[in-house]
Design a protein around this motif. Sequence first.
Motif, PDB file in Angstrom:
ATOM      1  N   PHE A  79    -103.022  33.633 -39.353  1.00  7.06           N
ATOM      2  CA  PHE A  79    -102.767  33.833 -40.779  1.00  7.06           C
ATOM      3  C   PHE A  79    -104.066  33.775 -41.583  1.00  7.06           C
ATOM      4  N   ALA A  80    -104.930  32.801 -41.276  1.00  9.26           N
ATOM      5  CA  ALA A  80    -106.193  32.664 -41.993  1.00  9.26           C
ATOM      6  C   ALA A  80    -107.079  33.886 -41.803  1.00  9.26           C
ATOM      7  N   GLU A  81    -106.992  34.496 -40.629  1.00  4.35           N
ATOM      8  CA  GLU A  81    -107.816  35.661 -40.326  1.00  4.35           C
ATOM      9  C   GLU A  81    -107.212  36.963 -40.825  1.00  4.35           C
ATOM     10  N   GLY A  82    -106.041  36.879 -41.466  1.00 11.20           N
ATOM     11  CA  GLY A  82    -105.435  38.062 -42.051  1.00 11.20           C
ATOM     12  C   GLY A  82    -104.477  38.810 -41.155  1.00 11.20           C
ATOM     13  N   PHE A  83    -104.075  38.202 -40.030  1.00 12.26           N
ATOM     14  CA  PHE A  83    -103.145  38.843 -39.113  1.00 12.26           C
ATOM     15  C   PHE A  83    -101.725  38.311 -39.325  1.00 12.26           C
ATOM     16  N   ALA A  84    -100.776  38.954 -38.658  1.00  9.63           N
ATOM     17  CA  ALA A  84     -99.368  38.566 -38.806  1.00  9.63           C
ATOM     18  C   ALA A  84     -99.136  37.151 -38.289  1.00  9.63           C
ATOM     19  N   ALA A  85     -98.327  36.390 -39.025  1.00  9.40           N
ATOM     20  CA  ALA A  85     -97.988  35.013 -38.630  1.00  9.40           C
ATOM     21  C   ALA A  85     -96.589  34.699 -39.141  1.00  9.40           C
ATOM     22  N   ASN A  86     -95.989  33.664 -38.583  1.00 10.02           N
ATOM     23  CA  ASN A  86     -94.608  33.304 -38.907  1.00 10.02           C
ATOM     24  C   ASN A  86     -94.528  32.079 -39.801  1.00 10.02           C
ATOM     25  N   GLU A 107    -106.724  21.765 -42.225  1.00  9.58           N
ATOM     26  CA  GLU A 107    -108.136  21.401 -42.404  1.00  9.58           C
ATOM     27  C   GLU A 107    -108.993  21.918 -41.262  1.00  9.58           C
ATOM     28  N   ASP A 108    -108.484  21.832 -40.034  1.00  5.63           N
ATOM     29  CA  ASP A 108    -109.258  22.274 -38.878  1.00  5.63           C
ATOM     30  C   ASP A 108    -109.510  23.778 -38.932  1.00  5.63           C
ATOM     31  N   VAL A 109    -108.475  24.548 -39.256  1.00  9.64           N
ATOM     32  CA  VAL A 109    -108.610  26.011 -39.325  1.00  9.64           C
ATOM     33  C   VAL A 109    -109.506  26.403 -40.495  1.00  9.64           C
ATOM     34  N   ARG A 110    -109.350  25.733 -41.611  1.00 10.01           N
ATOM     35  CA  ARG A 110    -110.167  26.048 -42.790  1.00 10.01           C
ATOM     36  C   ARG A 110    -111.650  25.850 -42.479  1.00 10.01           C
ATOM     37  N   ARG A 111    -111.972  24.757 -41.815  1.00 15.22           N
ATOM     38  CA  ARG A 111    -113.374  24.483 -41.491  1.00 15.22           C
ATOM     39  C   ARG A 111    -113.898  25.434 -40.423  1.00 15.22           C
ATOM     40  N   ALA A 112    -113.068  25.748 -39.447  1.00 13.71           N
ATOM     41  CA  ALA A 112    -113.514  26.588 -38.334  1.00 13.71           C
ATOM     42  C   ALA A 112    -113.759  28.023 -38.765  1.00 13.71           C
ATOM     43  N   THR A 113    -112.946  28.537 -39.679  1.00 12.50           N
ATOM     44  CA  THR A 113    -113.041  29.941 -40.071  1.00 12.50           C
ATOM     45  C   THR A 113    -113.874  30.163 -41.323  1.00 12.50           C
ATOM     46  N   GLY A 114    -113.977  29.149 -42.175  1.00 10.28           N
ATOM     47  CA  GLY A 114    -114.655  29.328 -43.449  1.00 10.28           C
ATOM     48  C   GLY A 114    -113.845  30.117 -44.451  1.00 10.28           C
ATOM     49  N   VAL A 115    -112.576  30.379 -44.123  1.00 12.79           N
ATOM     50  CA  VAL A 115    -111.684  31.135 -45.004  1.00 12.79           C
ATOM     51  C   VAL A 115    -111.187  30.231 -46.130  1.00 12.79           C
ATOM     52  N   SER A 116    -110.967  30.810 -47.302  1.00 10.67           N
ATOM     53  CA  SER A 116    -110.415  30.047 -48.426  1.00 10.67           C
ATOM     54  C   SER A 116    -108.915  29.876 -48.207  1.00 10.67           C
ATOM     55  N   LEU A 117    -108.568  28.904 -47.386  1.00 14.29           N
ATOM     56  CA  LEU A 117    -107.179  28.625 -47.019  1.00 14.29           C
ATOM     57  C   LEU A 117    -106.699  27.405 -47.799  1.00 14.29           C
ATOM     58  N   LYS A 118    -105.712  27.598 -48.659  1.00 15.53           N
ATOM     59  CA  LYS A 118    -105.214  26.530 -49.514  1.00 15.53           C
ATOM     60  C   LYS A 118    -103.859  26.026 -49.009  1.00 15.53           C
ATOM     61  N   LEU A 119    -103.627  24.727 -49.197  1.00 16.13           N
ATOM     62  CA  LEU A 119    -102.345  24.114 -48.857  1.00 16.13           C
ATOM     63  C   LEU A 119    -101.705  23.605 -50.141  1.00 16.13           C
TER      64      LEU A 119
END
Length: 290
Positions: A79-86, A107-119
């Motif tokens: 999802f963070a990378e812009g692909f399909a997710a459930n 938090e782990d995915v946000r840090r690993a990808t550098g994507v602006s992923l908000k919760l």
Amino acid sequence: MTEDQNALILAEVRRLADAVERLAGPAPAVNVWNAADCFVWAPARLYLQPVPRPNRVALTLIRGVDHVRDILHENTLRFAEGFAANNVLLWGARGMGKSSLVKAVHEDVRRATGVSLKLIEVHREDISSLPVLLDILKATPHRIIIFCDDLSFDHDDTAYKSLKAALDGGVEGRPDNVLFYATSNRRHLLPRHMMENEQSTAINPSEAVEEKVSLSDRFGLWLGFHKCSQEDYLQMIDAYADHFKLDLDRAQMHHEALEWATTRGARSGRVAWQYIQDLAGRLRIVLERD
């Protein structure tokens, strides 16, 4: 017109203006996305309240749920990378780290990808305001996970219909930049007696039950959490002890931790954390969480 009459008219105009302002409610707040990575939805003000220091633990400290952890992490990464997710429903035993896992994976995915992923956490009582929130979120460039913790519905509650529409339904559908994660002790989110009552009183019982069960069906992934074994429980204790550098003989620590679990009547991640807090307090050690 005399000065007294002008003053009375002015006072009346002010009173009417104040009344109209109260009816209109407060002006929508300005949401500042850069203020934090986690927010709490406040529907009364249409405001996303920033949470500068979320209550979470490191992903490496969550033990005994490796399989579901990996599935949730992969889904979030896609999802963070812009692909399909459930959309994901995490259900099952109390205290096994469902909500902790959501926050840690985010938090782990946000840090690993550098994507602006908000919760964004939405409280149970604010579910009916989801359409308004989605209208705000669809215009943002951020990837957003809406998180509903301890989600369930009572027998006279109709808010689940708003959630159903937000998950998949409606003409517009769910925005591409939004995903739903929810935790619950119930796999079907509704009490069994509610479903049975619907079945017994409906003209077409099977259709009534379908209406209720279809809410859970809107979540593409169901991740089950079950009571942990003694081995898993002690692994949680060891992981916490190593992370926080708690200096106590390991055999004694295991003995105390098992006794602690016995007095609570359960073994779980929550019980393990409660024991660690007690131990750290006795050792006069401050627990610094990420």
